[in-house]
Design a protein around this motif. Structure first.
Motif, PDB file in Angstrom:
ATOM      1  N   ALA A  21      19.544  40.055  -2.479  1.00 59.76           N
ATOM      2  CA  ALA A  21      19.882  38.611  -1.961  1.00 59.76           C
ATOM      3  C   ALA A  21      20.799  37.818  -2.906  1.00 59.76           C
ATOM      4  CB  ALA A  21      18.464  37.764  -1.782  1.00 59.76           C
ATOM      5  N   GLY A  22      21.277  38.313  -3.732  1.00 54.76           N
ATOM      6  CA  GLY A  22      22.194  37.444  -4.468  1.00 54.76           C
ATOM      7  C   GLY A  22      21.641  36.138  -5.328  1.00 54.76           C
ATOM      8  N   THR A  23      20.392  35.958  -5.475  1.00 51.52           N
ATOM      9  CA  THR A  23      19.930  35.046  -6.238  1.00 51.52           C
ATOM     10  C   THR A  23      18.678  35.387  -7.266  1.00 51.52           C
ATOM     11  OG1 THR A  23      18.463  32.787  -5.725  1.00 51.52           O
ATOM     12  CG2 THR A  23      17.984  34.755  -4.647  1.00 51.52           C
ATOM     13  N   ALA A  24      18.702  34.759  -8.554  1.00 52.06           N
ATOM     14  CA  ALA A  24      17.922  35.086  -9.437  1.00 52.06           C
ATOM     15  C   ALA A  24      16.629  34.023  -9.443  1.00 52.06           C
ATOM     16  CB  ALA A  24      18.808  34.900 -10.786  1.00 52.06           C
ATOM     17  N   SER A  25      16.366  33.300  -8.543  1.00 52.36           N
ATOM     18  CA  SER A  25      15.346  32.618  -8.629  1.00 52.36           C
ATOM     19  C   SER A  25      14.578  32.839  -7.297  1.00 52.36           C
ATOM     20  CB  SER A  25      15.655  30.937  -8.922  1.00 52.36           C
ATOM     21  OG  SER A  25      16.323  30.722  -9.941  1.00 52.36           O
ATOM     22  N   THR A  66      12.830  31.266  -3.867  1.00 55.68           N
ATOM     23  CA  THR A  66      13.556  30.587  -2.902  1.00 55.68           C
ATOM     24  C   THR A  66      12.588  29.938  -1.957  1.00 55.68           C
ATOM     25  OG1 THR A  66      15.187  30.688  -1.253  1.00 55.68           O
ATOM     26  CG2 THR A  66      14.035  32.674  -1.644  1.00 55.68           C
ATOM     27  N   LEU A  67      12.885  28.752  -1.413  1.00 58.93           N
ATOM     28  CA  LEU A  67      12.179  28.023  -0.206  1.00 58.93           C
ATOM     29  C   LEU A  67      12.189  28.961   0.776  1.00 58.93           C
ATOM     30  CD1 LEU A  67      13.105  24.678  -0.472  1.00 58.93           C
ATOM     31  CD2 LEU A  67      10.672  25.340  -0.943  1.00 58.93           C
ATOM     32  N   ASP A  68      12.935  30.191   1.230  1.00 49.97           N
ATOM     33  CA  ASP A  68      13.049  30.939   2.367  1.00 49.97           C
ATOM     34  C   ASP A  68      11.943  31.968   2.395  1.00 49.97           C
ATOM     35  OD1 ASP A  68      13.781  32.162   4.541  1.00 49.97           O
ATOM     36  OD2 ASP A  68      15.670  33.010   3.572  1.00 49.97           O
ATOM     37  N   PRO A  69      11.094  31.999   3.388  1.00 54.25           N
ATOM     38  CA  PRO A  69      10.039  32.838   3.248  1.00 54.25           C
ATOM     39  C   PRO A  69      10.512  34.402   3.308  1.00 54.25           C
ATOM     40  CG  PRO A  69       9.574  31.097   4.886  1.00 54.25           C
ATOM     41  CD  PRO A  69      11.007  31.134   4.369  1.00 54.25           C
ATOM     42  N   GLN A  70      11.865  34.626   3.940  1.00 48.49           N
ATOM     43  CA  GLN A  70      12.320  35.974   3.979  1.00 48.49           C
ATOM     44  C   GLN A  70      13.190  36.198   2.586  1.00 48.49           C
ATOM     45  OE1 GLN A  70      11.299  37.686   6.436  1.00 48.49           O
ATOM     46  NE2 GLN A  70      10.663  35.845   7.210  1.00 48.49           N
ATOM     47  N   GLY A  71      13.170  35.261   1.659  1.00 46.63           N
ATOM     48  CA  GLY A  71      13.778  35.416   0.321  1.00 46.63           C
ATOM     49  C   GLY A  71      15.310  35.656   0.542  1.00 46.63           C
ATOM     50  N   GLY A  72      15.854  35.106   1.591  1.00 44.38           N
ATOM     51  CA  GLY A  72      17.578  35.261   1.590  1.00 44.38           C
ATOM     52  C   GLY A  72      18.440  34.292   1.387  1.00 44.38           C
ATOM     53  N   GLU A  73      17.799  32.865   1.686  1.00 40.29           N
ATOM     54  CA  GLU A  73      18.841  31.749   1.311  1.00 40.29           C
ATOM     55  C   GLU A  73      18.415  31.290  -0.158  1.00 40.29           C
ATOM     56  OE1 GLU A  73      21.038  30.184   3.142  1.00 40.29           O
ATOM     57  OE2 GLU A  73      20.893  31.716   4.712  1.00 40.29           O
ATOM     58  N   PRO A  74      19.233  31.184  -1.023  1.00 36.66           N
ATOM     59  CA  PRO A  74      18.974  30.937  -2.189  1.00 36.66           C
ATOM     60  C   PRO A  74      18.888  29.358  -2.505  1.00 36.66           C
ATOM     61  CG  PRO A  74      21.459  31.434  -2.150  1.00 36.66           C
ATOM     62  CD  PRO A  74      20.830  31.690  -0.792  1.00 36.66           C
ATOM     63  N   TRP A  75      17.758  28.750  -2.122  1.00 36.37           N
ATOM     64  CA  TRP A  75      17.706  27.307  -2.369  1.00 36.37           C
ATOM     65  C   TRP A  75      16.390  26.775  -2.916  1.00 36.37           C
ATOM     66  CZ3 TRP A  75      20.325  23.575  -4.171  1.00 36.37           C
ATOM     67  CH2 TRP A  75      19.842  22.078  -3.830  1.00 36.37           C
ATOM     68  N   GLN A  76      16.105  25.998  -3.747  1.00 34.27           N
ATOM     69  CA  GLN A  76      14.972  25.811  -4.467  1.00 34.27           C
ATOM     70  C   GLN A  76      14.686  24.347  -4.506  1.00 34.27           C
ATOM     71  OE1 GLN A  76      17.115  27.117  -7.057  1.00 34.27           O
ATOM     72  NE2 GLN A  76      17.236  29.165  -5.883  1.00 34.27           N
ATOM     73  N   GLY A  77      15.535  23.615  -3.748  1.00 39.36           N
ATOM     74  CA  GLY A  77      15.221  22.081  -3.987  1.00 39.36           C
ATOM     75  C   GLY A  77      14.596  21.359  -2.867  1.00 39.36           C
ATOM     76  N   VAL A  78      14.097  20.188  -3.111  1.00 37.37           N
ATOM     77  CA  VAL A  78      13.892  19.264  -2.154  1.00 37.37           C
ATOM     78  C   VAL A  78      14.338  17.852  -2.376  1.00 37.37           C
ATOM     79  CG1 VAL A  78      11.498  18.117  -1.324  1.00 37.37           C
ATOM     80  CG2 VAL A  78      11.538  20.146  -1.957  1.00 37.37           C
ATOM     81  N   GLN A  79      14.733  17.165  -1.167  1.00 40.23           N
ATOM     82  CA  GLN A  79      15.361  16.066  -1.317  1.00 40.23           C
ATOM     83  C   GLN A  79      14.391  14.777  -1.701  1.00 40.23           C
ATOM     84  OE1 GLN A  79      18.194  14.935   2.089  1.00 40.23           O
ATOM     85  NE2 GLN A  79      17.617  12.887   1.557  1.00 40.23           N
ATOM     86  N   VAL A  80      14.915  14.047  -2.658  1.00 43.67           N
ATOM     87  CA  VAL A  80      13.867  12.911  -3.091  1.00 43.67           C
ATOM     88  C   VAL A  80      13.892  12.150  -1.887  1.00 43.67           C
ATOM     89  CG1 VAL A  80      13.787  11.098  -4.768  1.00 43.67           C
ATOM     90  CG2 VAL A  80      14.582  13.087  -5.512  1.00 43.67           C
ATOM     91  N   GLY A  81      12.806  11.639  -1.628  1.00 46.48           N
ATOM     92  CA  GLY A  81      12.116  10.966  -0.430  1.00 46.48           C
ATOM     93  C   GLY A  81      11.605  11.683   0.587  1.00 46.48           C
TER      94      GLY A  81
END
Length: 747
Positions: A528-532, A534-549
């Motif tokens: 998947a090209g990410t070392a962390s 991720t929020l994606d249940p399929q593990g594909g999209e490499p994003w782990q952030g939540v917008q404040v608020g």
């Protein structure tokens, strides 16, 4: 005694007190500290002192601030001493220093009353951090960032604050031989017998309620390095800024524990030498696994990995240059700090910095070291994963307000079925033939409850062929938002996929701003090209952030949203974010059983979004594409080029960028995500190419206009459908600053 003699006696007593009576530190009747003695090297209009965490801290950047916001800056020398011209400042002063110890950066503060500059040394240490926080009634870094530091409190309460903090620390100070006559703020370090040893042992950690204090000579069973679940700790005390008078005293070390601590301190040079030998093993070439295993102690366990797995996934790992370029070839280890001792000094918990070869950024590490027959060996941290939480500011587009979108010429909003489901949503569109939109066809404005509403209007063509529809989509879609006009704060929840228990498939995160059930992170898919995680249940999209608020609800294991419960404390949770706010990470196996629970804490207060936007050149590494339309990733550029039947399109990028102007910020890397799909009537799966490329190290004052280039080959039958290129910078505390260009934000 008659009235006249009584008045004379009172006057004489006051005069004596003002001249240094009482505890000898010099304090007037209002509590304002008076200079007790002039220091060597002090001079009018200058502020001097030593930066120390138990050893002198060299090359530390400092700034001195007065109550009107005026500043002076300097840097400590090899002996930790600073000497700054403050002739342009007036009144009480705050000193802020960025100190790196054990591989971690932290803000330390000191203060000088309006009469102390040029008269006494003003040291900067973890103890002065506590004193200043007590005087100001809050963490100094947070108050300065928010513009809420009350400088009048320095003159009014600095001396009393020092007295209260000293009372909390007195058992440790006594054990280390620090006499009561030593001023913890202003006594020159060479004259403060025992103070350096006390500073080396003292550990000050920012937590939600203030500061947690403990010392390294505490029993080993009480050790809780960052990441481990925090349990009750009778060896630690909590000090709330402004309320130290109610805090318990820090327990004194027992004589055996103190002797073990001193033995551990004496062993640090040998551990440093051993780490240097390990670094030397990586200097010429990658050492084989059989040569590295003897460096690891029996029973080694670090971040969920046993010794063979750690050697394979951490020590011998080498990523391609397009995957981040991780490698320990040419590595160095420094900034050792002893945190804890066990087994009478034969086991040491040490924090240190890992400095890989440039341009890889450094990181901090914590490990137990065990003394064996062949010398010191790495024993690991005993934890289940490497987790971290940090702020991330994203510079992106400002959407056109919803009410303005509704008022666009020809715009019609109606409620209808969405995506052939039973879900009903309001959706807005402009019919072809209106507002310059060709007919047949229409502009899809999206749904007002979508996150991207107001960013774009996508043209939906009724042309006969897929190629015609794609060409018209590219030509007539419109940008509604204002590019790079808004900064949004996020919190990143990072679980290292390489350094985590291999059994862990999901991680539940709970803490301020999140729902009671938390949110889920998932182990990334292979390749998947990410070392962390991720929020994606399929593990594909490499994003782990939540917008404040944003109040995030947990997701089920299959990724289906779970209905969120009432979030009464959500807004309050986000508003409470501060330095030391903690998040709990629960690692779970495939069956949902908990494996490990760890805690990570924010390294600083949330940044002000408006201030970051105004000062974006200072904090962000930024793309500079506004005057380069041919370099902008617009839909017209990405989708508009005609291709022969069955052919695919290649990707060639040449983009200029500017490094952050703040010398404490560093440009890190570029993340590229290139999405492609077959153009009907061709069939096949969509694909995504993801790359992370490190940026060359840029020193302070580096010029803008550096060029970043990439060329990726075509794939037959696949056309570009989306492109995102994100440039990331970091501050000294590890917080991230991202600027992304895409069709939504082309410059």
């Amino acid at each position: 005694m008659n009235a006249r003699r009584l008045l004379c006696s009172v006057a004489l007593s006051c005069l004596l007190a003002a001249c240094g009576g009482g505890d000898g530190r010099g304090e007037d009747s209002l509590g304002a500290p008076q200079p007790a003695q002039r220091c060597d090297g002090c001079a009018a209009g200058r502020l001097t002192g030593t930066v120390s965490t138990g050893q002198p801290m060299a090359a530390v950047p400092l700034r001195v601030i007065d109550g009107r916001g005026r500043e002076a800056a300097g840097q400590s020398d090899d002996a930790g001493r600073y000497d700054i011209d403050v002739s342009g400042l007036a009144g009480a002063l705050l000193v802020q220093a960025l100190v790196r110890s054990g591989g971690q950066a932290q803000w330390l503060h000191a203060a000088a009353s309006g009469t102390e500059a040029g008269q006494v040394a003003v040291n900067v240490t973890p103890i002065t951090e506590l004193i200043v926080a007590e005087a100001l009634g809050g963490r100094p870094a947070d108050l300065l960032q928010a513009g809420r530091a009350e400088f009048a409190r320095i003159d009014a309460s600095l001396a009393d604050s020092e007295t209260r903090i000293e009372a909390v620390l007195r058992p440790l100070l006594d054990a280390m031989g620090v006499a009561a006559s030593i001023d913890l703020r202003t006594t020159p370090m060479p004259q403060a017998a025992g103070l350096a040893q006390a500073l080396a042992a003292l550990q000050v950690t920012a937590v939600e309620s203030g500061y947690q204090l403990r010392h390294g000579a505490s029993p080993a069973a009480a050790v809780q390095p960052p990441g481990e679940l925090v349990q009750a700790d009778d060896q630690a005390v909590i000090v709330q800024p402004g309320r130290a008078a109610g805090a318990a005293a820090l327990p004194a070390p027992t004589p055996p524990a103190l002797a073990a601590w001193q033995a551990g301190q004496a062993a640090l040079p040998a551990v440093q030498q051993r780490l240097q030998q390990l670094a030397d093993a990586f200097a010429p070439a990658m050492p084989p696994a059989e040569a590295l295993l003897p460096w690891l102690a029996e029973g080694f366990m670090h971040a969920g990995l046993d010794a063979p797995t750690y050697v394979a996934q951490v020590l011998r790992r080498q990523d391609a240059i397009t995957e981040g370029g991780y490698s320990l070839l040419g590595v160095g280890f420094d900034q050792l700090r002893l945190l804890q001792v066990a087994d009478e000094g034969r086991r040491l918990l040490i924090a240190f910095r890992v400095q890989p070869a440039a341009p890889q950024p450094a990181w901090d590490e914590r490990m137990w070291f065990r003394l064996g027959p062949a010398g010191w060996q790495l024993a690991g941290d005993g934890l289940g994963a490497r987790v971290r939480v940090r702020h991330a500011a994203v510079l992106g587009p400002r959407p056109q307000p919803a009410e303005e979108v509704r008022r666009l010429t020809g715009a019609v909003c109606a409620i209808g079925s969405v995506l052939l489901t039973d879900s009903l949503r309001e959706r807005c569109a402009i019919e072809g033939g209106l507002a310059g939109v060709p007919a047949p066809g229409w502009l899809d404005l999206g749904s007002p409850d979508e996150a991207g509403f107001g960013l774009r209007a996508l043209y939906r063509s009724d042309a006969d062929t897929p190629a015609q529809r794609l060409a018209e989509h590219a030509a007539h879609s419109r940008l509604l938002g204002q590019p790079s006009a808004l900064v949004r704060n996020h919190v990143l929840f990072e679980v290292d996929a390489w350094q985590s228990d291999p059994r862990a498939r999901q991680v539940r995160v709970q803490g301020p701003g999140l729902s009671e059930s938390g949110l889920r992170l998932y182990r990334p898919a292979p390749g998947a090209g990410t070392a962390s995680f991720t929020l994606d249940p399929q593990g594909g999209e490499p994003w782990q952030g939540v917008q404040v608020g944003h109040c995030a609800a947990e997701q089920a294991g299959d990724g289906a949203p779970v209905q969120a419960q009432a979030q009464e404390g959500c807004a309050a949770g986000w508003q409470s974010l501060a330095t030391g706010s903690g998040y709990r990470f629960t690692l779970m196996d495939a069956a949902g059983q908990a494996l490990h629970t760890l805690v990570a804490r924010l390294p600083g207060a949330p940044p002000d979004e408006a201030a970051l936007h105004l000062q974006q050149a200072r904090h962000f590494a930024r793309w500079s594409l506004q005057g380069q339309p041919l370099a902008q990733p617009t839909l017209a550029r990405l989708l508009g080029a005609p291709l022969a039947d069955g052919a695919g399109d290649a990707l060639v990028l040449s983009q200029t960028w500017s490094p952050p102007q703040d010398p404490q910020h560093q440009a890190l890397w570029v993340d590229l995500a290139w999405h492609r799909a077959p153009l009907p009537p061709a069939t096949g799966e969509a694909s995504a190419v993801r790359q992370r490329r490190l940026l060359p190290a840029a020193g302070p004052g580096a010029a803008a206009g550096a060029l970043w280039e990439a060329a990726l080959p075509a794939r037959d039958g696949q056309r570009t459908i989306w492109l995102s290129v994100v440039i990331t910078a970091s501050d000294a505390l590890g917080n991230r600053y991202l600027h992304a260009v895409s069709p939504d934000n082309p410059y």
